[in-house]
Every structure is written in structure tokens, then in C-alpha cells.
Design a protein around this motif. Structure first.
Motif, PDB file in Angstrom:
ATOM      1  N   SER A 138     -43.830  93.814  68.190  1.00 43.23           N
ATOM      2  CA  SER A 138     -43.670  93.288  69.552  1.00 43.23           C
ATOM      3  C   SER A 138     -43.332  91.797  69.528  1.00 43.23           C
ATOM      4  CB  SER A 138     -44.956  93.528  70.356  1.00 43.23           C
ATOM      5  OG  SER A 138     -44.865  92.941  71.631  1.00 43.23           O
ATOM      6  N   GLU A 182     -39.735  91.411  68.387  1.00 50.81           N
ATOM      7  CA  GLU A 182     -38.771  91.822  69.422  1.00 50.81           C
ATOM      8  C   GLU A 182     -38.673  90.774  70.520  1.00 50.81           C
ATOM      9  OE1 GLU A 182     -38.973  96.708  69.139  1.00 50.81           O
ATOM     10  OE2 GLU A 182     -40.393  95.635  70.429  1.00 50.81           O
ATOM     11  N   ASN A 183     -39.798  90.218  70.922  1.00 48.29           N
ATOM     12  CA  ASN A 183     -39.797  89.172  71.952  1.00 48.29           C
ATOM     13  C   ASN A 183     -39.085  87.906  71.469  1.00 48.29           C
ATOM     14  OD1 ASN A 183     -41.195  90.749  73.801  1.00 48.29           O
ATOM     15  ND2 ASN A 183     -43.213  90.043  73.062  1.00 48.29           N
ATOM     16  N   SER A 184     -39.130  87.681  70.169  1.00 44.28           N
ATOM     17  CA  SER A 184     -38.456  86.510  69.587  1.00 44.28           C
ATOM     18  C   SER A 184     -37.023  86.826  69.170  1.00 44.28           C
ATOM     19  CB  SER A 184     -39.227  86.020  68.356  1.00 44.28           C
ATOM     20  OG  SER A 184     -40.568  85.731  68.672  1.00 44.28           O
ATOM     21  N   ASN A 185     -36.614  88.102  69.340  1.00 42.53           N
ATOM     22  CA  ASN A 185     -35.287  88.561  68.905  1.00 42.53           C
ATOM     23  C   ASN A 185     -35.044  88.239  67.424  1.00 42.53           C
ATOM     24  OD1 ASN A 185     -32.844  89.874  69.362  1.00 42.53           O
ATOM     25  ND2 ASN A 185     -31.767  87.945  69.794  1.00 42.53           N
TER      26      ASN A 185
END
Length: 538
Positions: free
Chosen positions: A215, A218-221
Motif C-alpha cells: 500500500s 502504491e501510494n508513492s507510485n
């Protein structure tokens, strides 16, 4: 050129230099960013060529600090391109350059980074013992919590590779304890690895940690990190027997790896899917292939590492060897100087000895002339006035002639500019009605090329030969041939006397000793009834 035009030219030239310098700085910044975030292998190749050239320029300028900076970037590029041995070589070269600099905080930072990079390289080369050695070296130097967490995480991965999950868990937990000091990416990475170790130990918190790490990524790409999380989740579900979910995460990892077009991620994703989808033979082949590849890498001779490890010992040995060679050369020099001094002293001594002989001969000659010859002459005069017998007078006259001859043979020699004439007078003095003396080419000799000692020696040697001829040979003619070629000089003496058995004593031995003293030579050739020859070379 007008002043305004000249000023304009200077300004334009300065602007051109500034633009060129700015372009160089911009290129350095651009390629530095490329190394951190490459978009393609061609970009990395260009960055590699740039920093390779920049390193060579830095070394030419003897800017060691910049050369180390370039080598670290080169090592990073080589690692990204899979050139692990080259990356090792660049890192070791950087360490060797650091060894030439005085310790400072900047040097310390560089060492920490290079040690850590070598740990990563050796892990990739399946050499965990070396990797651990360099991680620990870096850990000994590092002080800030974030860097310590990175190193602890790396060491944890080593133990994961060795299936030592309890030890791995210990390092990951210690690293994760430093979360307040970590960036989000680093925190997610440590948390993800912690979840892997926990999953291998069947701990319940494994899956929540793996999902939380995904997670954050993903939030930090953070795409590379997301691929890693997908792979770890695929392994997790495969371990618990849920192949469908495992396969789903495997394909997700493959899709992202295709987008990145990274060979390493592609190989890892495909390898996982082969194990999930393949037959038992495929699985067995994959395991065997991995085993052989690992054995091949472990068998590689990591020459550069050992060269660095023993470089200090080698340097000390070379310094010791250099000192030993210096001492040896000094000893040889002392011996050579001693030998030279000895021979020069010996030559000087011989010259001085010969000079004293000439001085002694001259002194004896003068004394014989001044005292003995005069006394004999006075006696002869008295005897004539006293009307003594003719026999006594004849005897005294013979004594007088002998003393006169002795005086003449040992008198002082004129070795000046008229030496040729002096020598000719000597030889003519032996020319009588019974003995013809022929002298050839004496006028062609350049006597100025000879030292006074050489000329005096030549005079005495010829004098002794002529005296010996008059006393013993019964010769009717004597020929002396002079020959000179530069500094090479020879005199050939020949007479038609009765000859003799060649026995060097008295006069002959004396002539030989005299000639040797001026580094010349004299040879004799004679036999009973066959005349006498002598060849003098100087």
C-alpha cells in the motif's frame, strides 16, 4: 583592431567560455540524474561513457575526490547493467584512491557508500560471506539512524538468502524500529522484508505487513518496489498452497516488469510463473539451472577483491623491498667508490713512485757528476803533474768515463716542447763508427699529446735498450721506427746483434716495469745469434 571591437570580442569569448562551462555542469547534473532514474539502457550507456571520460579527466588533473565520485557512479551503472565484476573493479579502484587521501568526514562517507555497494555486489554474486564482511565494515563507520537501517535491512536479506529466517527477522525488526528516521520508500522496503521473514516462520503478522508495504509503495507510485511486493505476495500464497492467488500476483508482477522493460524484473516474474504453471520436469530444470548458475558464480575468481584486501600488505612489502634495494644499491655504490678510489690511488701511487725514481736518478746523476767525476779529474791532474805511470792514468780515465756515463744516463730530462730533439740527441749519441743508428718517423710524433711522465719513461726505456745494445749485443746497426695513430703509439726497436736467451732481469725487467707504470706494454723477441727486437706500445 578598434577598442570597441576588441572589448566586444573579449566579451563574446567570455560568454562562450561560460556557456561551455555551463554545458559541462549541466551534463554532469543530467547524467547524475540518469544514473538514479534511468529510462533505458541506452541512457545508462551514455551516462557510463560520460563518467568514464570524466573520471579520466579528473585523474589527469589529480582531482582524486572527483575521480572517486565518478567511479562510484560507474560502479552503480555497471551494477544496474548486470556487469557485477566490472562494478566490483570500479568500487575497489575507488577505495584505492581513497587510500591516497587524508582521512576526513567526506572520505568516511565515501567509504561507507562503497562498502555498502560492494556488499550488494557480492550478494548478487552469491558470495554472502564477502557481502556480510563489507556490510559490517560500513556498519562500523555509519552513525545516522537512516543509514544504519539500510545496512541492517541489507544484512537481513543476506540471511533470507541463506534461509536463516530467525536471524533475518532479528535484523529486519531492528531496522524497522528506526522507522521514524526513514523515508516512505525505505520504510516500505524494510516492512516488506520483515513480512517475508515472518511468512517463512509462519508468523500471523506476515500478511498484514506485506500488504501494508504494498500500500505504501502504491501510494508513492514506487513501481520497482510494487513489483517486488507482488513477487513476495506470490511466494507467500504459494507457500500456503493457494496457487490461484499466487499466480494472480505473479502475472501482476510480470505486467509491471514489461512496462519497465527491466530484464531483472522480467526474469524474476517469469521464473515465478514457471514454477506455478510448469510441469514437475520444468520445475526440476529451473531448480537445477539456478543451482548451476549459483555454483558458477561462486567459482569465479574475485581477483579485484583479493587485490584490495591485500593491497596494504603488498604496499608495505613493496616499500620494504624498495628500501632493501636502495640499501643494496648504496652498498654497491660504496663498494664501487672504494674500488675506484683504490685503483686511482694505486695509479697515483705508481706515478708518484715513478716520479720519485726519476728524481732519485737525477739526484744521483748530479752527485756523481759534482763529486765523484770532479774528484777523479783532480786526481788525474795531480798524477800528470807528478809524472806518475801511464797505467794509473789510463785506469783513472776509465773510471772517469764510467762516472760521466752514469751521470749522463741519470741526468734530468728535458720533457718540454723540445722533447723530440732531446730524444733524437740521445739516440744519436749511440751512433759510432762501429754502430749505425737509424731513426724513422720520430719527427711525425705529436709529443704534446703525451704527459711529462710518459715522455720521461719513453726516454729512459729507449736509453736502457741502447745501453744494453752497446754493452752486450755487438750490433753494427740499430733501427728504431716510431708510429703514431691519434693517442695510439708504438716504437719498434731492431738490432742485428748476437741476441741472447730471453731472460728478463736487470735492464730488461726495469724497462718492462717502467712501461707498465704508464699503462703501456713492451714485448721482446730474441735468440742467440738472431738479433734483438722490442715492441713498445702505449
Amino acid at each position: 583592431m578598434k577598442p570597441t571591437v576588441y572589448i566586444l570580442f573579449i566579451c563574446l569569448f567570455g560568454v562562450a567560455l561560460h556557456i561551455r562551462a555551463q554545458h559541462k555542469v549541466d551534463s554532469l547534473t543530467y547524467y547524475y540524474q540518469v544514473v538514479g532514474h534511468p529510462e533505458s539502457n541506452s541512457q545508462l550507456a551514455k551516462a557510463y561513457n560520460f563518467f568514464k571520460q570524466h573520471k579520466n579527466q579528473s585523474l589527469q588533473k589529480k582531482d582524486i575526490e572527483k575521480a572517486v565520485f565518478d567511479l562510484r557512479l560507474l560502479a552503480s551503472i555497471e551494477k544496474k547493467m548486470g556487469l557485477l565484476s566490472d562494478s566490483e573493479i570500479s568500487s575497489v579502484e575507488a577505495l584505492e584512491l581513497l587510500g591516497q587521501m587524508e582521512d576526513s568526514e567526506k572520505i568516511k562517507e565515501n567509504r561507507i557508500g562503497i562498502y555498502n555497494h560492494l556488499g550488494i555486489v557480492y550478494r548478487s554474486l552469491d558470495n554472502p560471506s564477502k557481502a556480510l564482511e563489507f556490510y559490517n565494515k560500513s556498519l562500523e563507520l555509519v552513525e545516522d539512524e537512516s543509514s544504519r537501517a539500510t545496512l541492517l535491512n541489507n544484512i537481513g536479506n543476506l540471511y533470507l538468502d541463506k534461509n536463516e529466517y530467525t536471524k533475518a527477522l532479528m535484523y529486519f525488526e531492528e531496522a524497522y524500529d528506526k522507522s521514524p528516521y526513514l523515508s516512505l520508500k525505505m520504510k516500505a522496503r524494510v516492512l516488506d522484508n520483515l513480512g517475508v521473514a515472518q511468512s517463512k516462520l509462519n508468523l500471523p503478522e506476515a500478511l498484514p505487513n506485506l500488504l501494508e508495504a504494498l500500500s505504501i509503495k502504491e501510494n508513492s507510485n514506487y513501481v520497482p518496489g510494487i513489483i517486488t511486493s507482488y513477487s513476495h505476495l506470490s511466494d507467500y500464497y504459494l507457500d500456503i498452497g493457494d496457487k490461484e492467488v499466487a499466480r494472480d500476483y505473479g502475472y501482476k508482477a510480470l505486467d509491471l516488469a514489461k512496462i519497465l522493460n527491466n530484464p531483472q524484473y522480467l526474469e524474476s516474474a517469469l521464473s515465478t510463473l514457471m514454477l506455478l504453471n510448469g510441469t514437475p520436469e520444468v520445475v526440476q530444470y529451473k531448480k537445477l539451472k539456478d543451482s548451476l548458475e549459483k555454483a558458477r558464480r561462486n567459482a569465479k575468481d574475485n581477483f579485484e577483491y583479493y587485490r584490495y584486501q591485500f593491497s596494504e600488505q603488498q604496499r608495505l612489502f613493496e616499500e620494504s623491498e624498495f628500501k632493501r634495494q636502495k640499501l643494496f644499491m648504496l652498498l654497491v655504490l660504496v663498494v664501487l667508490v672504494f674500488i675506484a678510489v683504490y685503483f686511482v690511488g694505486r695509479i697515483k701511487h705508481n706515478k708518484e713512485k715513478l716520479q720519485k725514481v726519476f728524481e732519485t736518478e737525477t739526484r744521483i746523476s748530479k752527485k756523481v757528476h759534482d763529486e765523484v767525476a770532479n774528484d777523479v779529474y783532480q786526481i788525474m791532474t795531480k798524477l800528470q803533474s807528478s809524472k806518475e805511470t801511464e797505467e794509473v792514468l789510463d785506469h783513472l780515465e776509465a773510471v772517469y768515463r764510467k762516472t760521466r756515463d752514469i751521470s749522463k744516463e741519470n741526468s734530468e730530462i728535458d720533457v718540454g716542447s723540445n722533447f723530440g730533439e732531446t730524444l733524437m740527441e740521445l739516440l744519436k749519441g749511440f751512433h759510432t763508427e762501429d754502430v749505425r743508428v737509424l731513426v724513422q718517423n720520430i719527427s711525425k710524433v705529436e709529443w704534446k699529446l703525451f704527459s711529462n711522465l710518459q715522455k720521461a719513461t719513453i726516454y729512459r726505456v729507449l736509453q736502457e735498450l741502447m745501453v744494453n745494445m752497446r754493452k752486450h749485443s755487438k750490433a753494427t746497426y740499430v733501427v728504431l721506427k716510431f708510429k703514431q695513430n691519434g693517442k695510439r703509439f708504438q716504437i719498434q726497436y731492431t738490432d742485428n746483434g748476437v741476441g741472447t736467451e730471453l731472460c728478463k732481469k736487470n735492464g730488461l725487467q726495469n724497462t718492462e716495469n717502467r712501461i707498465k707504470s704508464i699503462k703501456g706494454s713492451i714485448t721482446f723477441e730474441t735468440d742467440n745469434g738472431a738479433g734483438f727486437k722490442a715492441l713498445i706500445r702505449i
